[in-house]
Design a protein around this motif. Structure first.
Motif, PDB file in Angstrom:
ATOM      1  N   ALA A 370       0.862  -1.193   0.000  1.00 54.61           N
ATOM      2  CA  ALA A 370       0.000   0.000   0.000  1.00 54.61           C
ATOM      3  C   ALA A 370       0.890   1.231   0.000  1.00 54.61           C
ATOM      4  O   ALA A 370       1.917   1.266   0.690  1.00 54.61           O
ATOM      5  N   ALA A 371       0.506   2.233  -0.775  1.00 57.19           N
ATOM      6  CA  ALA A 371       1.256   3.482  -0.782  1.00 57.19           C
ATOM      7  C   ALA A 371       1.243   4.101   0.611  1.00 57.19           C
ATOM      8  O   ALA A 371       0.193   4.179   1.259  1.00 57.19           O
ATOM      9  N   GLY A 372       2.413   4.505   1.076  1.00 58.92           N
ATOM     10  CA  GLY A 372       2.542   5.051   2.412  1.00 58.92           C
ATOM     11  C   GLY A 372       2.966   4.029   3.438  1.00 58.92           C
ATOM     12  O   GLY A 372       3.359   4.383   4.545  1.00 58.92           O
ATOM     13  N   TYR A 373       2.902   2.747   3.079  1.00 65.83           N
ATOM     14  CA  TYR A 373       3.284   1.672   4.008  1.00 65.83           C
ATOM     15  C   TYR A 373       4.703   1.201   3.735  1.00 65.83           C
ATOM     16  O   TYR A 373       5.572   1.279   4.605  1.00 65.83           O
ATOM     17  N   ASP A 374       4.979   0.693   2.526  1.00 64.94           N
ATOM     18  CA  ASP A 374       6.314   0.209   2.179  1.00 64.94           C
ATOM     19  C   ASP A 374       6.931   1.006   1.030  1.00 64.94           C
ATOM     20  O   ASP A 374       7.941   0.616   0.471  1.00 64.94           O
ATOM     21  N   GLY A 375       6.314   2.103   0.686  1.00 70.92           N
ATOM     22  CA  GLY A 375       6.821   2.990  -0.357  1.00 70.92           C
ATOM     23  C   GLY A 375       5.876   4.152  -0.542  1.00 70.92           C
ATOM     24  O   GLY A 375       4.784   4.180   0.046  1.00 70.92           O
ATOM     25  N   ARG A 405      12.111  -1.353   6.329  1.00 68.04           N
ATOM     26  CA  ARG A 405      11.907  -2.689   6.911  1.00 68.04           C
ATOM     27  C   ARG A 405      10.613  -3.298   6.376  1.00 68.04           C
ATOM     28  O   ARG A 405      10.539  -4.507   6.098  1.00 68.04           O
ATOM     29  N   ARG A 406       9.588  -2.478   6.258  1.00 67.59           N
ATOM     30  CA  ARG A 406       8.331  -2.977   5.691  1.00 67.59           C
ATOM     31  C   ARG A 406       8.515  -3.405   4.244  1.00 67.59           C
ATOM     32  O   ARG A 406       7.938  -4.411   3.801  1.00 67.59           O
ATOM     33  N   ALA A 407       9.317  -2.629   3.486  1.00 68.37           N
ATOM     34  CA  ALA A 407       9.570  -2.984   2.089  1.00 68.37           C
ATOM     35  C   ALA A 407      10.259  -4.336   1.991  1.00 68.37           C
ATOM     36  O   ALA A 407       9.909  -5.176   1.144  1.00 68.37           O
ATOM     37  N   ALA A 408      11.252  -4.573   2.846  1.00 72.47           N
ATOM     38  CA  ALA A 408      11.962  -5.854   2.833  1.00 72.47           C
ATOM     39  C   ALA A 408      11.014  -6.995   3.196  1.00 72.47           C
ATOM     40  O   ALA A 408      11.086  -8.093   2.607  1.00 72.47           O
ATOM     41  N   ARG A 409      10.122  -6.758   4.162  1.00 75.84           N
ATOM     42  CA  ARG A 409       9.158  -7.807   4.538  1.00 75.84           C
ATOM     43  C   ARG A 409       8.182  -8.084   3.394  1.00 75.84           C
ATOM     44  O   ARG A 409       7.843  -9.238   3.123  1.00 75.84           O
ATOM     45  N   THR A 410       7.742  -7.037   2.712  1.00 78.95           N
ATOM     46  CA  THR A 410       6.864  -7.232   1.558  1.00 78.95           C
ATOM     47  C   THR A 410       7.559  -8.080   0.495  1.00 78.95           C
ATOM     48  O   THR A 410       6.959  -9.000  -0.077  1.00 78.95           O
ATOM     49  N   ALA A 411       8.823  -7.779   0.225  1.00 79.06           N
ATOM     50  CA  ALA A 411       9.564  -8.538  -0.787  1.00 79.06           C
ATOM     51  C   ALA A 411       9.679 -10.008  -0.393  1.00 79.06           C
ATOM     52  O   ALA A 411       9.492 -10.896  -1.230  1.00 79.06           O
ATOM     53  N   ARG A 412       9.985 -10.277   0.879  1.00 78.08           N
ATOM     54  CA  ARG A 412      10.146 -11.667   1.319  1.00 78.08           C
ATOM     55  C   ARG A 412       8.838 -12.446   1.260  1.00 78.08           C
ATOM     56  O   ARG A 412       8.835 -13.637   0.939  1.00 78.08           O
ATOM     57  N   THR A 413       7.740 -11.806   1.583  1.00 80.23           N
ATOM     58  CA  THR A 413       6.488 -12.536   1.754  1.00 80.23           C
ATOM     59  C   THR A 413       5.558 -12.471   0.548  1.00 80.23           C
ATOM     60  O   THR A 413       4.691 -13.331   0.395  1.00 80.23           O
TER      61      THR A 413
END
Length: 445
Positions: A370-375, A405-413
């Protein structure tokens, strides 16, 4: 290992239980190749890692090369390079850094090699694609190969951007940029779109990068022929690295006392890198410190250097392992491009723990939860709007690190691997295309 293309290899019949697939990538393959070429390198590597009897395919990826050769990845996966007939290399000085392709209406060498394959997969709309469609048309009503196409770049938008760049820089045309030549980019875009759509209508299946693109292409080809082709990410290579920043400061001598903003891609009108530089220039005038790192090259590097001076470091093209370290050592990834259908670099940056800043109307926003969450998705797509978006991250290091950190978690999951995409999005379509042709041939008996 690279060898010359052995004629016997291409004339040999494929195993009847194996679907022979030819992927046609009419771009030059070398260490400086962009995301389109790297995408098919990753798919080929994923196919080569499988056991011979698992995928049920024999895969040949045709690309352009300065000489003809074959590179075997496994007994059933290979790259074949063919020399271009009408290379765009001649216009390189005018547009600077654009990928080399082949504008010929027919490629005789490819035409001689294609008939051994069961499925022809188009990834562009130039020499390889037109050759395949022409051969398929001649084969009717006799059995022909299955035709599949995937959209990797918005070629019409790209053609418009480069035409606008040519009009503004070529002597003679630049004087007409606001006059009789003003509508030329729109005309070129319309012609390129018409050409692309005509090729797509000939295909049995069309693969798109997003649900929105699937709907748009479905209106052109029929919804039953359209499906999704995602992109993968190498999670082993692209990941957070707490030691990367110190290494960048030591090796590249970039400033260690201010945020590093990263751009990866061609530095030209198609990627809109100049807009990013203008935004950072505005922030500098407002008293904010930031340093821009550019991975890539192109026609606008000189103008960016003039704008930012010592506040920009140009790294040129970087190999994948070195690029992963650059990602992990920066603070923010900014990518203003509107011509991407996916934008692999966005997922790679997120996997390395960077918050990403993207245009709100770009397809690249599909990587975000979501915009504003991981980017961030920039609604005001101007230098002023980008300056405000970047400022919100540059002056708040805590919020910036949390978003990373949220972006990295999004990428992993949420971001799939290349093997997952091969198995779930590509293999079923290739087998289905081959089966469709086989059933049609049986029906004519």
């Amino acid at each position: 290992m690279r060898t010359t293309v052995p004629q016997a290899h291409h004339d040999a019949p494929a195993c009847p239980d194996i679907t022979s697939v030819a992927v046609l990538v009419e771009l030059l393959r070398n260490d400086a190749s962009g995301g389109h070429v790297k995408c098919w390198e990753r798919f080929a590597e994923a196919a080569a890692r499988r056991e011979d009897d698992q995928a049920g395919i024999d895969l040949t990826v045709y690309m352009l090369g300065h000489r003809e050769y074959v590179e075997e990845l496994s007994p059933r996966v290979r790259f074949v390079a063919l020399r271009p007939v009408l290379s765009t290399a001649v216009v390189m000085p005018a547009v600077g850094g654009v990928d080399i392709t082949d504008l010929a209406p027919h490629h005789p060498r490819l035409a001689a090699l294609l008939p051994r394959h069961d499925v022809w997969h188009l990834t562009h709309s130039f020499a390889f694609a037109t050759t395949a469609v022409r051969l398929a048309r001649r084969a009717s009503p006799a059995p022909r190969a299955g035709l599949v196409s995937s959209l990797h770049t918005d070629v019409p938008a790209l053609a418009s951007a480069y035409t606008r760049q040519l009009v503004g820089t070529v002597p003679g045309l630049s004087r007409l940029a606001d006059g009789s030549a003003a509508g030329l980019p729109h005309l070129v875009e319309a012609l390129a779109r018409r050409r692309r759509d005509r090729l797509l209508r000939r295909c049995d299946r069309v693969l798109c990068s997003s649900s929105r693109a699937c709907m748009e292409m479905g209106a052109i080809t029929g919804r039953d022929r359209v499906s999704l082709l995602r992109r993968g990410v190498d999670h082993e290579r692209f990941r957070p690295d707490p030691t990367a920043r110190a290494e960048l400061v030591r090796r590249l001598r970039v400033p260690g006392d201010r945020p590093l903003v990263l751009f990866v891609g061609r530095v030209d009108a198609s990627k809109r890198a100049l807009l990013l530089a203008e935004a950072l220039c505005r922030l500098r005038r407002q008293g904010h410190q930031a340093h821009l790192l550019i991975v890539g090259s192109g026609a606008e590097t000189g103008r960016i250097r003039e704008l930012l001076g010592p506040d920009v470091t140009e790294l040129g093209r970087q190999p994948q392992d070195r690029l992963a370290q650059v990602y992990a050592g920066c603070d923010v990834f900014a990518f203003p491009s509107l011509t991407e259908t996916v934008g692999n670099v966005v997922s790679e940056a997120m996997a390395c723990g960077l918050p990403v800043v993207l245009p709100e109307r770009a397809e690249t926003t599909q990587w975000l939860t979501a915009a504003g969450y991981d980017g961030l998705a920039v609604r005001d797509d101007t230098p002023e709007g980008w300056a405000r978006a970047l400022e919100s991250l540059l002056v708040r290091p805590g919020a910036r690190r949390l978003m990373g950190r949220r972006a990295a978690r999004t990428a992993r999951t949420r971001h799939p691997t290349w093997t997952q995409v091969l198995e779930e999005d590509l293999l079923p379509v290739w087998h289905e295309a081959a089966d469709m042709v086989q059933r049609a041939a049986v029906g004519r008996l």
